[in-house]
Scaffold this motif. Sequence first.
Motif, PDB file in Angstrom:
ATOM      1  N   CYS A  47       5.289   3.860   1.827  1.00  0.00           N
ATOM      2  CA  CYS A  47       4.840   2.558   1.379  1.00  0.00           C
ATOM      3  C   CYS A  47       4.731   1.646   2.598  1.00  0.00           C
ATOM      4  O   CYS A  47       5.393   1.864   3.613  1.00  0.00           O
ATOM      5  CB  CYS A  47       5.771   1.962   0.332  1.00  0.00           C
ATOM      6  SG  CYS A  47       7.471   1.718   0.877  1.00  0.00           S
ATOM      7  N   ALA A  48       3.884   0.643   2.460  1.00  0.00           N
ATOM      8  CA  ALA A  48       3.636  -0.259   3.572  1.00  0.00           C
ATOM      9  C   ALA A  48       3.300  -1.647   3.041  1.00  0.00           C
ATOM     10  O   ALA A  48       2.831  -1.791   1.903  1.00  0.00           O
ATOM     11  CB  ALA A  48       2.499   0.278   4.441  1.00  0.00           C
ATOM     12  N   ALA A  49       3.511  -2.628   3.880  1.00  0.00           N
ATOM     13  CA  ALA A  49       3.251  -4.014   3.510  1.00  0.00           C
ATOM     14  C   ALA A  49       2.397  -4.673   4.579  1.00  0.00           C
ATOM     15  O   ALA A  49       2.515  -4.362   5.763  1.00  0.00           O
ATOM     16  CB  ALA A  49       4.567  -4.773   3.351  1.00  0.00           C
ATOM     17  N   GLY A  56       0.817  -1.210   0.000  1.00  0.00           N
ATOM     18  CA  GLY A  56       0.000   0.000   0.000  1.00  0.00           C
ATOM     19  C   GLY A  56       0.849   1.257   0.000  1.00  0.00           C
ATOM     20  O   GLY A  56       2.028   1.237   0.372  1.00  0.00           O
ATOM     21  N   TRP A  57       0.231   2.328  -0.450  1.00  0.00           N
ATOM     22  CA  TRP A  57       0.820   3.666  -0.376  1.00  0.00           C
ATOM     23  C   TRP A  57      -0.109   4.536   0.470  1.00  0.00           C
ATOM     24  O   TRP A  57      -1.338   4.510   0.294  1.00  0.00           O
ATOM     25  CB  TRP A  57       0.978   4.284  -1.758  1.00  0.00           C
ATOM     26  CG  TRP A  57       2.084   3.702  -2.574  1.00  0.00           C
ATOM     27  CD1 TRP A  57       1.977   2.733  -3.532  1.00  0.00           C
ATOM     28  CD2 TRP A  57       3.465   4.061  -2.513  1.00  0.00           C
ATOM     29  NE1 TRP A  57       3.211   2.470  -4.068  1.00  0.00           N
ATOM     30  CE2 TRP A  57       4.135   3.275  -3.455  1.00  0.00           C
ATOM     31  CE3 TRP A  57       4.206   4.970  -1.751  1.00  0.00           C
ATOM     32  CZ2 TRP A  57       5.523   3.361  -3.672  1.00  0.00           C
ATOM     33  CZ3 TRP A  57       5.569   5.067  -1.962  1.00  0.00           C
ATOM     34  CH2 TRP A  57       6.215   4.266  -2.901  1.00  0.00           C
ATOM     35  N   VAL A 104      -6.937  -1.291   2.930  1.00  0.00           N
ATOM     36  CA  VAL A 104      -6.877   0.027   3.529  1.00  0.00           C
ATOM     37  C   VAL A 104      -6.229   0.039   4.905  1.00  0.00           C
ATOM     38  O   VAL A 104      -5.658   1.042   5.304  1.00  0.00           O
ATOM     39  CB  VAL A 104      -8.295   0.647   3.595  1.00  0.00           C
ATOM     40  CG1 VAL A 104      -8.266   2.020   4.232  1.00  0.00           C
ATOM     41  CG2 VAL A 104      -8.908   0.720   2.212  1.00  0.00           C
ATOM     42  N   SER A 105      -6.279  -1.068   5.599  1.00  0.00           N
ATOM     43  CA  SER A 105      -5.740  -1.110   6.952  1.00  0.00           C
ATOM     44  C   SER A 105      -5.007  -2.429   7.185  1.00  0.00           C
ATOM     45  O   SER A 105      -4.926  -3.267   6.280  1.00  0.00           O
ATOM     46  CB  SER A 105      -6.880  -0.951   7.969  1.00  0.00           C
ATOM     47  OG  SER A 105      -7.809  -2.023   7.831  1.00  0.00           O
ATOM     48  N   GLU A 126      -3.277   9.200   5.445  1.00  0.00           N
ATOM     49  CA  GLU A 126      -4.423   8.681   4.712  1.00  0.00           C
ATOM     50  C   GLU A 126      -4.001   7.657   3.665  1.00  0.00           C
ATOM     51  O   GLU A 126      -2.898   7.712   3.117  1.00  0.00           O
ATOM     52  CB  GLU A 126      -5.192   9.823   4.026  1.00  0.00           C
ATOM     53  CG  GLU A 126      -4.419  10.559   2.954  1.00  0.00           C
ATOM     54  CD  GLU A 126      -5.272  11.586   2.227  1.00  0.00           C
ATOM     55  OE1 GLU A 126      -6.482  11.706   2.514  1.00  0.00           O
ATOM     56  OE2 GLU A 126      -4.710  12.270   1.354  1.00  0.00           O
ATOM     57  N   PHE A 127      -4.893   6.768   3.392  1.00  0.00           N
ATOM     58  CA  PHE A 127      -4.673   5.749   2.371  1.00  0.00           C
ATOM     59  C   PHE A 127      -4.686   6.390   0.989  1.00  0.00           C
ATOM     60  O   PHE A 127      -5.499   7.275   0.715  1.00  0.00           O
ATOM     61  CB  PHE A 127      -5.772   4.693   2.473  1.00  0.00           C
ATOM     62  CG  PHE A 127      -5.807   3.724   1.334  1.00  0.00           C
ATOM     63  CD1 PHE A 127      -6.708   3.893   0.296  1.00  0.00           C
ATOM     64  CD2 PHE A 127      -4.935   2.656   1.292  1.00  0.00           C
ATOM     65  CE1 PHE A 127      -6.753   3.003  -0.764  1.00  0.00           C
ATOM     66  CE2 PHE A 127      -4.960   1.758   0.237  1.00  0.00           C
ATOM     67  CZ  PHE A 127      -5.871   1.925  -0.789  1.00  0.00           C
ATOM     68  N   VAL A 128      -3.794   5.916   0.116  1.00  0.00           N
ATOM     69  CA  VAL A 128      -3.724   6.406  -1.256  1.00  0.00           C
ATOM     70  C   VAL A 128      -4.058   5.297  -2.259  1.00  0.00           C
ATOM     71  O   VAL A 128      -4.940   5.455  -3.097  1.00  0.00           O
ATOM     72  CB  VAL A 128      -2.331   6.974  -1.560  1.00  0.00           C
ATOM     73  CG1 VAL A 128      -2.213   7.370  -3.032  1.00  0.00           C
ATOM     74  CG2 VAL A 128      -2.017   8.154  -0.656  1.00  0.00           C
ATOM     75  N   ALA A 129      -3.347   4.187  -2.163  1.00  0.00           N
ATOM     76  CA  ALA A 129      -3.525   3.117  -3.140  1.00  0.00           C
ATOM     77  C   ALA A 129      -2.944   1.828  -2.590  1.00  0.00           C
ATOM     78  O   ALA A 129      -2.082   1.849  -1.709  1.00  0.00           O
ATOM     79  CB  ALA A 129      -2.847   3.474  -4.465  1.00  0.00           C
TER      80      ALA A 129
END
Length: 120
Positions: free
Chosen positions: A95-97, A34-35, A104-105, A45-48
Amino acid sequence: VQLQASGGGLVQAGDSLRLSCAASENTFSRYTMGWFRQAPGKEREFVAAISWNGGSPYYADSVKGRFTVSRDNAKNTVYLQMNNLKPEDTAVYYCAARPRGGYVSGYDNWGQGTQVTVSS
């Protein structure tokens, strides 16, 4: 998994940028990626996000049609192509994994962030 985001910068409204996020592990393909972004004085906030195999990308309404998330599992890298940037896109992008699942979470691995600044 360790994540390293890059590609941020200072651009003008209407320009494009591509962010990259390199992962440290060859198990990269196990993760939904996620971005997110955080503007000054605002909550993150969530982007994509994109699923483990590159299918089913998901976007926040604010970036839909302008941003594209993609990944290359052979390179352990996820990308965020940002077109038609607006001043309101100015933020630190992370960025996140997370394990395969929702978009989203539930992210438990985060990169260090890269600054994107869009001037009007």
